[in-house]
Design an enzyme around this catalytic site. Structure first.
Site, PDB file in Angstrom:
ATOM      1  N   LYS A 186      -5.476   0.954  -1.876  1.00 50.34           N
ATOM      2  CA  LYS A 186      -4.888   1.902  -1.403  1.00 50.34           C
ATOM      3  C   LYS A 186      -3.613   2.530  -2.101  1.00 50.34           C
ATOM      4  O   LYS A 186      -2.524   2.097  -2.211  1.00 50.34           O
ATOM      5  CB  LYS A 186      -4.219   1.328  -0.046  1.00 50.34           C
ATOM      6  CG  LYS A 186      -3.722   2.438   1.110  1.00 50.34           C
ATOM      7  CD  LYS A 186      -2.680   1.562   2.177  1.00 50.34           C
ATOM      8  CE  LYS A 186      -1.402   1.718   1.204  1.00 50.34           C
ATOM      9  NZ  LYS A 186      -0.811   2.816   1.005  1.00 50.34           N
ATOM     10  N   GLU A 258       4.908  -8.069  -6.031  1.00 44.66           N
ATOM     11  CA  GLU A 258       5.856  -7.684  -7.005  1.00 44.66           C
ATOM     12  C   GLU A 258       6.782  -6.674  -6.267  1.00 44.66           C
ATOM     13  O   GLU A 258       6.219  -5.518  -5.859  1.00 44.66           O
ATOM     14  CB  GLU A 258       5.386  -6.956  -8.153  1.00 44.66           C
ATOM     15  CG  GLU A 258       6.592  -6.282  -9.159  1.00 44.66           C
ATOM     16  CD  GLU A 258       6.050  -5.466 -10.046  1.00 44.66           C
ATOM     17  OE1 GLU A 258       6.521  -4.175 -10.230  1.00 44.66           O
ATOM     18  OE2 GLU A 258       5.101  -5.923 -11.171  1.00 44.66           O
ATOM     19  N   CYS A 292      10.930  -0.164 -10.723  1.00 44.72           N
ATOM     20  CA  CYS A 292      11.414  -1.339 -10.253  1.00 44.72           C
ATOM     21  C   CYS A 292      12.112  -2.187 -11.240  1.00 44.72           C
ATOM     22  O   CYS A 292      13.073  -2.962 -10.956  1.00 44.72           O
ATOM     23  CB  CYS A 292      10.367  -2.312  -9.935  1.00 44.72           C
ATOM     24  SG  CYS A 292       9.231  -2.904 -11.350  1.00 44.72           S
ATOM     25  N   GLU A 391      18.469  -1.176  -3.706  1.00 48.79           N
ATOM     26  CA  GLU A 391      17.846  -0.468  -4.773  1.00 48.79           C
ATOM     27  C   GLU A 391      17.768   0.934  -4.759  1.00 48.79           C
ATOM     28  O   GLU A 391      17.218   1.617  -3.876  1.00 48.79           O
ATOM     29  CB  GLU A 391      16.435  -0.883  -4.752  1.00 48.79           C
ATOM     30  CG  GLU A 391      15.443  -0.351  -6.093  1.00 48.79           C
ATOM     31  CD  GLU A 391      14.117  -0.998  -5.759  1.00 48.79           C
ATOM     32  OE1 GLU A 391      13.337  -1.182  -6.796  1.00 48.79           O
ATOM     33  OE2 GLU A 391      13.382  -1.059  -4.765  1.00 48.79           O
TER      34      GLU A 391
END
Length: 491
Positions: A186, A258, A292, A391
């Site tokens: 997906k 992750e 990331c 983040e």
């Protein structure tokens, strides 16, 4: 940079916008579609099919049937097929790289790197698979013989984000297929086109129909996918918040997670300050900071802070924001409005709290979309600011200073998102201390926090919100396999 004309959507081939199920490109059972809009041009470049439960059931059933046969194919035969996949993807690098830049926004040079590494992953994990072996075990009972071996887990749901939609597919698909698994993948509905174009090589390479399906979807469909009773395991790359929802929904299914990163870059007082500043800036403008392991926050020894700020200013001013198809561009647009709005919010708080904006500070004007963001450096950031604890995922370098190594290490570890970190020092002992004591999955010494290698085990660390399992090298094959044991009784 003065904006240059961008490549029009009509100039780049979009070969597929249907779902890929059981080896065929098909419309969604509902007939529903959604527009894919380029962050580069603002144009609609395709209407992609939106899957529903009927499509999902078909994809999972096909995957399970294909996986049963694939698991009985010899590893050398599987490896030969996946080598062909790598070769065929490499042959399509021009087409795929241009399409990736158009739908994702990253500079073309970065898109070429993504496609090249995608091809390399299929070669790498083909080689890893044929060297994945068990062992014989001594038994207390002299009439017993024991040994271990590896088999694929079964059918995986793979949920990948929009920042590296093809490369991150390969990070799971290459080791997953090499070890005998099937995949239902997906991608997001706003960056599915390059992946849909790439998987057309699977049939030509000899991958059995049904072994891989690609169904672009959003949150509700993702929940249906990971909770589907025919899914045995889950591979996910994305935010910590989404990871938590997936794990809660999936229960005891095997998973590789992750999640978010906000890795610290620590600059000690003996570092090459100018090199550290260049690396920190590079780690924040690669893919517009939407990585990331991008530069999350820079923790600088107070005695060298002024030098670092000036060096970061110079490096930031050298970044070229513009048309990602232009050879001189190093910083393209952000991918989507949600990501850009989060950067807006973090910078708005920084202004309210009086932090110093060294360069940049907002969205750029004069471009085809409002997703082009000026590279930004902010000094004097407090350790509890959004730029430090969350983040940001954009082209921003926040600078925090502290007086001692102990204080820098404490601030670095006072965070739940330390996926990957970096430290700059000329002292080997100090480097070892930070490598061993910084609470991140990986620590890079004297290079960008954004460093990554396809053969490097990459992932989070315990006690954080960064996930578990490893992407890279043999470790992903191990995580996508069951370790099995055989015992025979001899008379």
């Amino acid at each position: 940079m003065t904006p240059s004309p961008v490549v029009a959507a009509a100039d780049i081939l979009v070969p597929h916008s249907q779902l890929y199920i059981a080896g065929d490109y098909v419309d969604a059972a509902s007939g529903e579609t959604t527009d894919v809009v380029s962050p580069v041009t603002g144009e609609v470049i395709a209407a992609v099919a939106v899957p529903g439960r009927e499509d999902l059931d078909r994809a999972v059933a096909s995957a399970r049937e294909a996986q049963r046969a694939w698991s009985r194919v010899g590893v050398w035969q599987r490896a030969a097929i996946l080598h062909k996949v790598g070769d065929l993807i490499a042959a399509k690098r021009d087409e795929l790289a241009h399409l990736l830049t158009l739908e994702q926004g990253k500079p073309l040079t970065e898109s070429y790197a993504d496609i090249d590494e995608t091809a390399q992953l299929f070669h790498l994990h083909s080689e890893d698979a044929v060297r994945l072996h068990g062992e014989t075990l001594p038994a207390n009972d002299t009439h017993k013989r024991m040994w271990t071996f590896y088999q694929g887990v079964g059918t995986w749901a793979i949920v990948i984000p929009w920042n590296f939609p093809v490369l991150m597919f390969a990070e799971f698909a290459a080791p997953g297929l090499a070890t005998g698994n099937a995949l239902v993948v997906k991608p997001p509905t706003h960056t599915p086109l390059t992946l849909l174009a790439a998987v057309e090589v699977l049939e030509e390479a000899g991958v059995p129909a049904g072994l891989v399906s690609v169904l672009p979807g959003e949150g509700a469909f993702g929940a249906d996918l990971v909770s589907h009773p025919g899914i045995d395991a889950i591979g996910f790359i994305g935010s910590s918040a989404t990871a938590e929802r997936i794990v809660t929904t999936a229960g005891l299914k095997r998973s590789i997670i992750e999640a978010s990163g906000n890795g610290p870059v620590v600059v000690l007082d003996d570092a090459d300050v100018e090199a550290a500043a260049r690396a920190a800036v590079r780690g924040a403008y690669y893919n517009a900071g939407q990585v990331c392991c991008a530069t999350g926050r820079v923790l600088v020894a107070s005695s060298v802070r002024e030098r670092f700020v000036e060096a970061a200013r110079a490096a930031a001013q050298a970044a070229v924001l513009g048309d990602p198809f232009h050879a001189a561009t190093t910083l393209g647009p952000m991918n989507n409005h949600a990501a850009a709005s989060k950067v807006d919010a973090h910078l708005a708080e920084a202004r309210e709290r009086g932090f110093e904006f060294v360069v940049g500070g907002g969205r750029a004007s004069g471009f085809p979309t409002d997703l082009y963001y000026d590279f930004t450096v902010v000094d004097g950031v407090a350790p509890d600011a959004l730029l430090s604890v969350a983040e940001t995922f954009g082209p921003v370098v926040p600078i925090i200073s502290a007086d001692t190594d102990d204080e820098l290490l404490r601030i670095a570890n006072d965070d739940a998102l330390g996926l990957q970190g970096a430290v700059f020092t000329k002292d080997l002992s100090r480097a070892y201390r930070f490598v061993e004591q910084m609470r991140t999955g990986q620590v890079i010494v004297n290079d960008s926090n954004g460093f990554w290698d396809i053969n490097m085990p990459f992932g989070g660390v315990g006690g954080s919100r960064t996930g578990w399992g490893r992407i890279g090298g043999k470790h992903t094959l191990l995580d996508m396999s069951d370790l099995r044991t055989g015992v025979i009784h001899l008379d």
